[in-house]
Write an enzyme that holds these catalytic residues in place. Structure first.
Site, PDB file in Angstrom:
ATOM      1  N   CYS A 103      32.405 -45.383  15.138  1.00  0.00           N
ATOM      2  CA  CYS A 103      33.603 -46.077  14.096  1.00  0.00           C
ATOM      3  C   CYS A 103      34.580 -45.403  13.179  1.00  0.00           C
ATOM      4  CB  CYS A 103      33.069 -46.924  13.597  1.00  0.00           C
ATOM      5  SG  CYS A 103      31.787 -47.850  14.320  1.00  0.00           S
ATOM      6  N   SER A 526      24.304 -59.726  13.106  1.00  0.00           N
ATOM      7  CA  SER A 526      25.350 -59.103  13.395  1.00  0.00           C
ATOM      8  C   SER A 526      26.271 -59.424  14.118  1.00  0.00           C
ATOM      9  CB  SER A 526      25.193 -57.776  14.464  1.00  0.00           C
ATOM     10  OG  SER A 526      25.878 -57.893  15.265  1.00  0.00           O
TER      11      SER A 526
END
Length: 613
Positions: A103, A526
């Site tokens: 990321c 999530s």
């Protein structure tokens, strides 16, 4: 279970062709207002005389001008800043680069381009780094407790570095989930010119012609546990899912929050859409630097953009894409840090907006496509144009100087794309969230409506203290169709840190129970979670919330339309279970548990928990 993702009218091939011209960057995203540069030859003397000064006084002038500041200038000279550099606006690049996660691993290179953009426009760049805790890696482990805590640490560290060195503006380079809201929180506190640039989505992995994401790996773990996927099959999904740099590719938390930053006006329109590995990503970073210099010159500070109206726009964009429920937690936190109270932007607003906002983007986890597909289809500008045309959002200013509607006007659509539809022919008539109350959640809770059409559930509770106990019960076959699975002790204080339950929810999907059980928790979910899920239960178990008294076998009723989350059990007659002191809650974990506020106000730690008047 692996789900085949269709090619949205050849969009993947069209993505490259759409940006094949000299100004190809603007084929998918728009910078409406050109940057205004400062004179690169401006100079400074000890009396602080500077040419080409911006309209507003700059904080850095108190640091570098006048005879008394000679010691500061001496040290800055040693760091490579000469008279010309000190004469210009001194602008922070706050970078969350790290090699631990795809990321953020490419952000160091993007910082070079941001610096180029700042310097080309007449500013001086000053680099700082901050931390990242990666949800996808820490998920399902004790390390996940650090994730939400890291949002506060990132915001705190950015605020301290910028305030401590009296800098004039900030570009935040962000990637994994918590770095994005942390940047907005810091921007709200600093109230300086600020630009938030998302590092971009990862591209999909592939097994054959099936496009997959990290979501598929978590679900494969569930299938493996159920015996329907062998070791080799699990390894194949693991190896293929994440092909390189970029944040998780569905409309999970990172992409949901990147979208929100564009609708808030803190990210130049469309820059966040460009995938991490796209060859034009560097130019987006340079443009972010140029936009910041222009914002400094024109006095466009962050709180001009963080308003009840822009927050509402961001919430609508999230619900229209069936985005992560973490959006609710983070937007509430951003609002409170900008001193916007619950009367102007509160938890209940998400329920009303969800009832009036259709889902118009067909994105994972509940849909078919991924963030790069949406970008190729027309991206945030097209989504915004659809919402604007439907009268669902309100025009607001943005950091570029253009208004939100100016940024959306004329947004092109890739012919044949299937990712973004119209509000008149939506994917779902109702948006992605619900806010419920009742004797199990007097201060509210959040229900996620992505990936299913159920609006009610009733069944016997299966109560577990903590995620690990729940996962073990699932693996042992204790959880069956019709159960309401309760995971408690995972709230902001009780965790501490309000872990996400993706390991459990994905395993439920992998075992084929996704349509037949409900899961409720005082923790979080999530963005990759889908199914009938209720989270953010407030007050949490560790603070004596009613969920602490719930027992296995109690009947639990969840009704989204009636906004009810309740039990028929006589909870008041039961003693409150003793909360045992955990030996591992020390250091920053203990400090966080002492200072964090309710999830119903964003779980902030700065004391900016502004309840209704």
């Amino acid at each position: 279970m692996q789900r085949k993702t269709p090619d949205p009218g050849g969009v993947r091939g069209l993505f490259a062709r759409n940006i094949a011209t000299k100004y190809r960057l603007y084929a998918i995203f728009y910078i409406v207002k050109q940057s205004v540069t400062l004179d690169a030859n401006a100079s400074i003397d000890i009396d602080g005389k500077v040419d080409q000064m911006p309209q507003n006084p700059l904080p850095s002038r108190d640091l570098v001008t006048g005879a008394a500041r000679a010691p500061a200038r001496a040290m800055l000279r040693a760091a490579g800043f000469d008279d010309a550099a000190m004469a210009k606006p001194m602008l922070a690049i706050v970078n969350s680069w790290s090699t631990v996660t795809p990321c953020n691993m490419h952000l160091r290179g993007l910082a070079d381009h941001v610096r180029r953009g700042i310097e080309e426009a007449g500013g001086t760049a000053v680099d700082f780094n901050t931390i990242v805790v990666t949800d996808g890696i820490s998920m399902g482990t004790p390390g996940m407790r650090a994730s939400l805590m890291s949002r506060e640490t990132i915001a705190d560290s950015a605020e301290l570095a910028v305030r401590g060195h009296m800098l004039d503006g900030v570009v935040f380079l962000v990637g994994c989930d918590k770095t994005i809201p942390a940047a907005a929180i810091a921007a709200a506190r600093l109230d300086l010119p600020c630009v938030i640039l998302y590092g971009g989505s990862i591209m999909p992995g592939h097994i054959g012609d099936k496009a997959i994401t990290i979501q598929d790996v978590f679900e494969a773990v569930g299938a493996h546990g159920a015996g329907t996927l062998d070791d080799a099959g699990l390894k194949a999904v693991e190896v293929a899912a994440c092909p390189g740099a970029g944040a998780c590719g569905g409309q999970f938390t990172a992409n949901t929050m990147a979208l929100a930053m564009s609708f808030l006006g803190l990210s130049p329109m469309g820059l966040n859409d460009v995938p991490a590995t796209h060859p034009d990503k560097g130019e987006t970073a340079a443009e972010a630097g140029r936009v910041l210099v222009d914002a400094v010159r024109e006095g466009r500070n962050a709180r001009q953009f963080i308003t009840p109206t822009s927050l509402r726009n961001a919430a609508i964009a999230g619900t229209a894409t069936a985005g992560s429920t973490n959006l609710i937690l983070h937007l509430l936190a951003i609002a409170r840090e900008a001193e916007i109270g619950a009367d102007d932007f509160g938890l209940d607003l998400f329920d009303s907006l969800s009832r009036t906002t259709p889902v118009i983007a067909d994105l994972k986890p509940g849909g078919r496509f991924m963030a790069p597909d949406m970008s190729a289809a027309g991206g945030t500008p097209l989504l915004g144009r659809r919402l604007m045309e439907a009268g669902l959002i309100t025009d607001t200013p943005t950091v570029t100087g253009a208004t939100l509607f100016e940024s959306f006007a004329g947004a092109p659509e890739t012919p044949g794309q299937q990712v973004i539809v119209t509000a008149g022919a939506p994917i779902k008539g109702r948006g992605g969230y619900g806010i419920l109350y009742g004797n199990l959640a007097p201060e509210g809770c959040v229900v996620k409506l992505a990936g299913h059409d159920r609006l009610s559930f009733e069944g016997p509770a299966k109560v577990y203290d903590g995620e690990e106990a729940t996962f073990a019960a699932l693996e042992a076959g204790e959880i069956v169709a019709g159960d309401v699975v309760v995971i408690r002790g995972e709230g902001p204080v009780g965790g501490p840190g309000m872990r996400e339950m993706l390991a459990v929810t994905a395993a439920i999907q992998g075992r084929g129970l996704g349509d037949s059980v409900a899961l409720v928790t005082d923790g979080r979910f999530s963005g990759a979670t889908y199914g009938f899920m209720v989270g953010h239960i407030s007050p949490e178990a560790a603070l004596g919330g009613p969920i602490a008294r719930l027992a296995s076998g109690d009947r639990v009723r969840i009704d989204v339309e009636a906004r009810v989350f309740e039990t028929s059990a006589d909870l008041a007659s039961r003693p409150l279970p003793e909360v045992k002191r955990r030996r591992d809650v020390i250091g920053v974990y203990a400090k966080y548990a002492r200072s964090v506020g309710s999830a119903s106000h964003g779980a902030v730690t700065s004391g900016a928990d502004l309840s209704p008047a």
